[in-house]
Motif scaffolding. Structure first.
Motif, mmCIF file in Angstrom:
data_model
loop_
_atom_site.group_PDB
_atom_site.id
_atom_site.type_symbol
_atom_site.label_atom_id
_atom_site.label_comp_id
_atom_site.label_asym_id
_atom_site.label_seq_id
_atom_site.Cartn_x
_atom_site.Cartn_y
_atom_site.Cartn_z
ATOM 1 N N PRO A 16 0.373 -1.413 -0.829
ATOM 2 C CA PRO A 16 0.055 -0.136 0.094
ATOM 3 C C PRO A 16 0.391 0.943 -0.067
ATOM 4 C CG PRO A 16 -0.490 -1.595 1.611
ATOM 5 C CD PRO A 16 0.679 -1.561 1.072
ATOM 6 N N ALA A 17 0.537 2.148 -0.539
ATOM 7 C CA ALA A 17 1.094 3.223 -0.678
ATOM 8 C C ALA A 17 1.388 4.166 0.843
ATOM 9 C CB ALA A 17 0.440 4.676 -1.971
ATOM 10 N N SER A 18 0.693 4.135 1.150
ATOM 11 C CA SER A 18 0.832 4.329 2.831
ATOM 12 C C SER A 18 1.789 3.764 3.368
ATOM 13 C CB SER A 18 -0.143 4.217 4.007
ATOM 14 O OG SER A 18 -0.632 3.312 3.690
ATOM 15 N N GLU A 19 2.842 2.662 3.116
ATOM 16 C CA GLU A 19 3.858 2.290 4.032
ATOM 17 C C GLU A 19 5.045 2.425 3.641
ATOM 18 O OE1 GLU A 19 3.233 -2.345 4.011
ATOM 19 O OE2 GLU A 19 0.939 -2.008 3.965
ATOM 20 N N MET A 20 5.571 3.501 2.359
ATOM 21 C CA MET A 20 6.179 4.172 1.636
ATOM 22 C C MET A 20 6.646 5.386 2.111
ATOM 23 S SD MET A 20 7.978 4.266 -1.729
ATOM 24 C CE MET A 20 8.525 5.687 -2.725
ATOM 25 N N ARG A 21 7.396 6.389 3.058
ATOM 26 C CA ARG A 21 7.653 7.450 2.734
ATOM 27 C C ARG A 21 8.842 8.168 2.032
ATOM 28 N NH1 ARG A 21 7.887 8.681 8.586
ATOM 29 N NH2 ARG A 21 8.892 10.386 8.259
ATOM 30 N N VAL A 22 8.503 8.320 1.079
ATOM 31 C CA VAL A 22 10.183 9.715 1.146
ATOM 32 C C VAL A 22 9.767 11.128 1.506
ATOM 33 C CG1 VAL A 22 11.050 10.140 -1.158
ATOM 34 C CG2 VAL A 22 9.483 8.210 -1.020
ATOM 35 N N PHE A 23 11.605 11.147 1.949
ATOM 36 C CA PHE A 23 10.993 12.757 2.370
ATOM 37 C C PHE A 23 12.367 13.301 2.770
ATOM 38 C CE2 PHE A 23 11.489 9.668 5.648
ATOM 39 C CZ PHE A 23 12.731 10.157 6.597
ATOM 40 N N PRO A 24 12.795 15.159 3.080
ATOM 41 C CA PRO A 24 11.939 15.109 2.653
ATOM 42 C C PRO A 24 10.720 16.166 1.835
ATOM 43 C CG PRO A 24 13.291 16.894 2.854
ATOM 44 C CD PRO A 24 13.998 15.160 3.007
ATOM 45 N N ASN A 25 9.363 16.256 1.487
ATOM 46 C CA ASN A 25 9.317 16.890 -0.053
ATOM 47 C C ASN A 25 8.802 18.098 0.215
ATOM 48 O OD1 ASN A 25 8.203 16.819 -2.477
ATOM 49 N ND2 ASN A 25 6.317 15.119 -1.543
ATOM 50 N N PRO A 26 8.805 19.303 -0.475
ATOM 51 C CA PRO A 26 9.544 18.781 -0.975
ATOM 52 C C PRO A 26 11.623 19.187 -0.796
ATOM 53 C CG PRO A 26 8.348 21.772 -1.054
ATOM 54 C CD PRO A 26 7.895 20.212 -0.045
ATOM 55 N N THR A 27 11.727 18.744 -1.609
ATOM 56 C CA THR A 27 13.779 18.476 -1.013
ATOM 57 C C THR A 27 14.418 19.423 -1.794
ATOM 58 O OG1 THR A 27 15.713 16.811 -1.000
ATOM 59 C CG2 THR A 27 14.153 16.115 -2.541
#
Length: 96
Positions: A16-27
């Protein structure tokens, strides 16, 4: 930190999309990955522009979960994280 995955696409087992975090956004250049349920020890990160052109590919692992975007164009970038068994797909905004 915000979750930046808008949707998940592909043909395999996707988390599920909720199980991946990419941060910071914006970077402004450094991108971090939080993949708590990724079963693979190693995985590849692919960065694409909005036209689908591959700009960067980098292998990562659970011990190394960040990458630099230096040299890439500013704007919306699509991010694909792919392991042997699971994949994620999302986008980030890159502002230098």
């Amino acid at each position: 930190a915000k979750t930046v995955v808008d949707f998940v696409v592909g043909t395999g087992e996707f988390m599920p999309a909720s199980e991946m975090r990419v941060f910071p956004n914006p970077t402004s250049g450094q991108l971090y990955f939080d993949l708590p349920n990724m079963p693979d020890e190693r995985f590849d990160v692919f960065i694409f522009d909005t036209e689908g052109k591959l700009l960067l590919q980098k292998p990562l692992s659970h011990s190394v979960r960040s990458m630099q975007l230096e040299g890439l164009p500013e704007g919306i970038l699509w991010v694909k994280v792919a392991g042997k068994e699971k994949e994620f797909f999302g986008k980030v905004v890159y502002k230098k």
